[in-house]
Design an enzyme around this catalytic site. Sequence first.
Site, PDB file in Angstrom:
ATOM      1  N   ASP A 207       2.786  10.437   3.077  1.00  0.00           N
ATOM      2  CA  ASP A 207       3.863  11.335   3.700  1.00  0.00           C
ATOM      3  C   ASP A 207       3.007  12.500   4.533  1.00  0.00           C
ATOM      4  O   ASP A 207       2.804  13.436   3.813  1.00  0.00           O
ATOM      5  CB  ASP A 207       4.545  11.916   2.796  1.00  0.00           C
ATOM      6  CG  ASP A 207       5.799  12.679   3.051  1.00  0.00           C
ATOM      7  OD1 ASP A 207       6.051  12.262   4.269  1.00  0.00           O
ATOM      8  OD2 ASP A 207       6.402  13.208   2.110  1.00  0.00           O
TER       9      ASP A 207
ATOM     10  N   CYS B 266      37.710  21.990  23.492  1.00  0.00           N
ATOM     11  CA  CYS B 266      36.769  22.512  22.299  1.00  0.00           C
ATOM     12  C   CYS B 266      35.509  22.984  22.304  1.00  0.00           C
ATOM     13  O   CYS B 266      34.670  22.203  22.709  1.00  0.00           O
ATOM     14  CB  CYS B 266      37.245  21.421  21.155  1.00  0.00           C
ATOM     15  SG  CYS B 266      36.081  21.904  19.666  1.00  0.00           S
TER      16      CYS B 266
ATOM     17  N   CYS C 112      41.345  22.282  14.101  1.00  0.00           N
ATOM     18  CA  CYS C 112      40.060  22.219  14.374  1.00  0.00           C
ATOM     19  C   CYS C 112      39.623  23.919  14.073  1.00  0.00           C
ATOM     20  O   CYS C 112      40.181  24.621  14.515  1.00  0.00           O
ATOM     21  CB  CYS C 112      39.632  22.010  15.855  1.00  0.00           C
ATOM     22  SG  CYS C 112      37.823  22.257  16.350  1.00  0.00           S
TER      23      CYS C 112
ATOM     24  N   LYS D 277      11.026   2.887  -0.607  1.00  0.00           N
ATOM     25  CA  LYS D 277      11.092   4.353  -0.807  1.00  0.00           C
ATOM     26  C   LYS D 277      11.214   4.524  -2.397  1.00  0.00           C
ATOM     27  O   LYS D 277      11.865   3.739  -3.157  1.00  0.00           O
ATOM     28  CB  LYS D 277      12.192   4.966  -0.147  1.00  0.00           C
ATOM     29  CG  LYS D 277      12.099   4.791   1.383  1.00  0.00           C
ATOM     30  CD  LYS D 277      10.767   5.323   1.917  1.00  0.00           C
ATOM     31  CE  LYS D 277      10.832   6.284   2.799  1.00  0.00           C
ATOM     32  NZ  LYS D 277      12.010   6.968   3.321  1.00  0.00           N
TER      33      LYS D 277
ATOM     34  N   LYS E 267       2.752   4.494   1.172  1.00  0.00           N
ATOM     35  CA  LYS E 267       3.374   5.130   2.144  1.00  0.00           C
ATOM     36  C   LYS E 267       3.115   6.557   2.094  1.00  0.00           C
ATOM     37  O   LYS E 267       3.621   7.401   1.318  1.00  0.00           O
ATOM     38  CB  LYS E 267       4.944   4.931   2.296  1.00  0.00           C
ATOM     39  CG  LYS E 267       5.542   5.428   3.453  1.00  0.00           C
ATOM     40  CD  LYS E 267       6.930   5.022   3.738  1.00  0.00           C
ATOM     41  CE  LYS E 267       7.654   5.370   5.082  1.00  0.00           C
ATOM     42  NZ  LYS E 267       7.346   6.728   5.351  1.00  0.00           N
TER      43      LYS E 267
ATOM     44  N   CYS F 255      38.870  16.496  15.954  1.00  0.00           N
ATOM     45  CA  CYS F 255      39.237  17.391  16.528  1.00  0.00           C
ATOM     46  C   CYS F 255      40.068  16.951  18.060  1.00  0.00           C
ATOM     47  O   CYS F 255      39.367  16.128  18.459  1.00  0.00           O
ATOM     48  CB  CYS F 255      38.558  18.544  16.765  1.00  0.00           C
ATOM     49  SG  CYS F 255      39.037  19.653  18.342  1.00  0.00           S
TER      50      CYS F 255
ATOM     51  N   CYS G 102      38.632  25.266  17.710  1.00  0.00           N
ATOM     52  CA  CYS G 102      39.665  25.643  19.060  1.00  0.00           C
ATOM     53  C   CYS G 102      41.070  25.447  18.479  1.00  0.00           C
ATOM     54  O   CYS G 102      41.965  25.837  19.492  1.00  0.00           O
ATOM     55  CB  CYS G 102      39.468  24.466  20.126  1.00  0.00           C
ATOM     56  SG  CYS G 102      39.682  22.761  19.544  1.00  0.00           S
TER      57      CYS G 102
ATOM     58  N   GLU H 246       0.741  -1.119  -0.053  1.00  0.00           N
ATOM     59  CA  GLU H 246      -0.090  -0.085  -0.061  1.00  0.00           C
ATOM     60  C   GLU H 246       0.841   1.209   0.089  1.00  0.00           C
ATOM     61  O   GLU H 246       1.885   1.218   0.394  1.00  0.00           O
ATOM     62  CB  GLU H 246      -0.808  -0.018   1.268  1.00  0.00           C
ATOM     63  CG  GLU H 246      -0.194   0.331   2.503  1.00  0.00           C
ATOM     64  CD  GLU H 246      -0.557  -0.360   3.809  1.00  0.00           C
ATOM     65  OE1 GLU H 246      -0.792  -1.556   4.032  1.00  0.00           O
ATOM     66  OE2 GLU H 246      -0.844   0.590   4.691  1.00  0.00           O
TER      67      GLU H 246
ATOM     68  N   TYR I  34      -4.413   2.399   8.697  1.00  0.00           N
ATOM     69  CA  TYR I  34      -3.437   1.477   8.093  1.00  0.00           C
ATOM     70  C   TYR I  34      -2.914   0.376   9.038  1.00  0.00           C
ATOM     71  O   TYR I  34      -2.287  -0.653   8.865  1.00  0.00           O
ATOM     72  CB  TYR I  34      -2.419   1.804   7.263  1.00  0.00           C
ATOM     73  CG  TYR I  34      -1.474   2.705   7.846  1.00  0.00           C
ATOM     74  CD1 TYR I  34      -0.890   2.502   9.084  1.00  0.00           C
ATOM     75  CD2 TYR I  34      -1.317   4.245   7.434  1.00  0.00           C
ATOM     76  CE1 TYR I  34       0.059   3.457   9.503  1.00  0.00           C
ATOM     77  CE2 TYR I  34      -0.539   5.080   7.994  1.00  0.00           C
ATOM     78  CZ  TYR I  34       0.182   4.739   9.227  1.00  0.00           C
ATOM     79  OH  TYR I  34       1.064   5.944   9.610  1.00  0.00           O
TER      80      TYR I  34
HETATM   81  S1  IVH Z   1       2.685   1.008   9.029  1.00  0.00           S
HETATM   82  C1  IVH Z   1       3.960  -1.102  12.904  1.00  0.00           C
HETATM   83  N1  IVH Z   1       1.816   1.894   6.897  1.00  0.00           N
HETATM   84  O1  IVH Z   1       5.477   5.576   8.051  1.00  0.00           O
HETATM   85  C2  IVH Z   1       3.884  -0.349  11.733  1.00  0.00           C
HETATM   86  N2  IVH Z   1       3.133   3.155   8.372  1.00  0.00           N
HETATM   87  O2  IVH Z   1       8.456   5.318   8.398  1.00  0.00           O
HETATM   88  C3  IVH Z   1       4.033   1.017  11.545  1.00  0.00           C
HETATM   89  N3  IVH Z   1       3.470   5.535   7.177  1.00  0.00           N
HETATM   90  O3  IVH Z   1       5.428   6.175  11.393  1.00  0.00           O
HETATM   91  C4  IVH Z   1       3.535   1.564  10.290  1.00  0.00           C
HETATM   92  N4  IVH Z   1       2.210   5.334   5.437  1.00  0.00           N
HETATM   93  O4  IVH Z   1       3.914   7.373  10.142  1.00  0.00           O
HETATM   94  C5  IVH Z   1       2.665   2.075   7.828  1.00  0.00           C
HETATM   95  N5  IVH Z   1       0.643   2.535   4.830  1.00  0.00           N
HETATM   96  C6  IVH Z   1       1.443   2.799   6.057  1.00  0.00           C
HETATM   97  C7  IVH Z   1       2.143   4.161   6.230  1.00  0.00           C
HETATM   98  C8  IVH Z   1       2.880   4.318   7.313  1.00  0.00           C
HETATM   99  C9  IVH Z   1       2.866   6.115   6.192  1.00  0.00           C
HETATM  100  C10 IVH Z   1       4.353   6.151   8.256  1.00  0.00           C
HETATM  101  C11 IVH Z   1       3.999   5.920   9.611  1.00  0.00           C
HETATM  102  C12 IVH Z   1       5.261   5.502  10.449  1.00  0.00           C
HETATM  103  C13 IVH Z   1       6.319   5.731   9.094  1.00  0.00           C
HETATM  104  C14 IVH Z   1       7.504   5.097   9.118  1.00  0.00           C
END
Ligand code: IVH
Length: 739
Positions: free
Chosen positions: A121, A444, A420, A315, A119, A438, A423, A117, A227
């Site tokens: 942001d 320092c 450094c 990612k 991710k 350093c 310092c 699914e 989620y």
């Molecule tokens: S699952 C134990 N699913 O990504 C499972 N996280 O980098 C925990 N996030 O802190 C997260 N979309 O804020 C999950 N479809 C998704 C997500 C998701 C965004 C975020 C979430 C988490 C962060 C981790």
Amino acid sequence: MDVADARAEFRQLESQIETADLDYHQKDAPTLSDAEYDRLKRRYLALAEAFPELAADASRIGSVGAPAASGFGKVSHAVRMMSLGNAFEDHDVEDFVAGLRRYLGMAADAALAFTAEPKIDGLSLSLRYENGRLVQAATRGDGAVGENVTENARTIEDIPQEISAAPEILEVRGEVYMSHADFEALNDRHLQTGGKIFSNPRNAAAGSLRQLDAEITRARPLRFFAYSWGETSEKIAETQIEAISRFQSLGFQTNPLTRVCDSVQTLLAHYQSIEEQRAELGYDIDGVVYKVNDLALQDRLGFRSTTPRWAIAHKFPAELAWTRLDGIDIQVGRTGALSPVARLQPVTVGGVVVSNATLHNEDYIAGLDSKGAVIRDGKDVRVGDWVQIYRAGDVIPKVADVDLKRRPDGAGRFVFPTRCPRCGSPAVREEGDAVRRCSGGLICPAQAVEKLKHFVSRAAFDIEGLGAKQVEQFHSDGWVREPADIFELQTNYGSGLQQLKNREGWGEKSASALFSAINDKRSIAFARLIFGLGIRHVGEVAAKDVALHFRSWEALATAADLARPAALAHRAADEAELQERQRAQSEGRRARISEVRKAAISESSVSSDAQAAWDDLISVDGLGPSVALSLSDAFANAEERAAFDRLLAHLEVIPPDAPAQDSPVAGQTVVFTGTLEKMTRAEAKARAEALGAKVAGSVSKKTDILVAGPGAGSKATKAADLGIRIMDEDSWLDLIGRV
Ligand code: IVH
């Protein structure tokens, strides 16, 4: 417009606005029309938005870069809020899946399904429902403790206030985000009204959720995708996908691009399809999350310290942009590391204006990675160069490439300082270390300040009201030079601080709030203390492991002292090994590493007690010799040790929670040997540790239980000789309770 022009105009606007503010508020004699005042402020905010290095100062006038309110109550999460491990390349995903199969002892062709699914942001939020009613909403915070934003969450349309046919306790977790359209409309509105301009939808969502006045949050169009979940009073589903559909039927929004995939190929195909749709989604996503679908398998896989083993975030590739390198500054870190920072012509990369990037170390500037391998085809980086910048997710921007065709005439190689810059002490680079450091230690000022900032940081002492800025101020005042001084601040400078009314942020009230925040931290968890000392290589996880193992400051200090001769012998062996490798390479023969190490260690004639203490130190789970050596160095350094002692005089150290008492193996030392048939070694170890047992690699007098599978050899004999309890895998599983 370049930065210099922007800065000049910015300063002029700033002084015009400040004068106008003074005339209006204090002299009651406005000198500008409202329209003219608004025009100035809009221009000022627009400049701050376009040139983020100016924005740092803009908070003086307000509405830009002001930190979000911190007046929320704290909430301890019943179940920790985890983050996710990352995959960047296809082969990382293959490794992830292969690793799961290995851990679970599954054949390569056995069925293993995942959900995939987007991710999102945004920022994560945990919603607690009791008997179907929303009773609490909390941000993630550090995972263990977040902020109570219940009233604000109630204003979000996607979040039901009540749900029916739900378990008595249900914590629904998901992401709060803002759509692109709503984000742009909000910024447009703020540009008109002089409100805060957000740099991206995620910041806008975070800023909007963390408003002390819930009515402001109500006016901001936030959304929520569910989620995952935290505490539940009963099992909510058998699989991840069922749980998601259950959320949907309870009235939550769930992401429509969630799919079940049964192989690496189908995961990668869905990733590609999501990536192709990314631009049209209307909200920001930064990758695809894969989760093991079967919840019983999720249970078996469990968690590492902050991430589940059963999920990963794949990612999207980093975004790239070209810009000019205006200069290279050298920053000095808390361990003395000299870090070069690229100062760039501001450029937008992935929706964020970037004006600094890390250059890591001198080798990186010269075109080599930390192992000495050639990067960027060996091109070095020079001031004046056009460089390609990339950033991926939260990662600090980096310099990916250099355009040699645009290199200005006369641009010389960058000469890395050997002193450094703060310092003046020699900056030295040890064999095998990519970083120049350093050598000034505590003299320092840069190291001292960075150490202090680390000490007060969130995962360490977390002193409210004492952040990086205040630490710098107190250090330059000469009030706080080392951590112990923080605890003497009130005694030594209390009245002075309360009188600092004309200094930004200080006055009688804030000073007493600070003193009480400091007093709160006079009793401190052992792990936070160890982490807070800022010892090189000792991160949060290592600090926790050390705290669990030694349990008290005295035990740790005694062990460090006792182990010192063996630690030095270990270092001598490392040096002998390095020399042997170099010699062998130049003579074209194989290096005789173990002989050379043994000789070096026996030459150091270490007592058996010292050796035992060292072995104990490096046996702390996951610690390893380089962390142990650096701990040992810190305790052996007379100045540092004296500073530790001065600090400890102010503290009461709280030992870590005793291992789970209701577990039959809590506090016991277990050794696994022979073949395990029901689970892999890794799983056996992780489960035993989760139940509070210590897992060791070899049998000794300290061993309580030996779990022996078929083919167990000398360990079983030794355990029998020592009269240690021996059991097979089935009896072990009966003892700890099967999944
Ligand atoms: S699952 C134990 N699913 O990504 C499972 N996280 O980098 C925990 N996030 O802190 C997260 N979309 O804020 C999950 N479809 C998704 C997500 C998701 C965004 C975020 C979430 C988490 C962060 C981790």
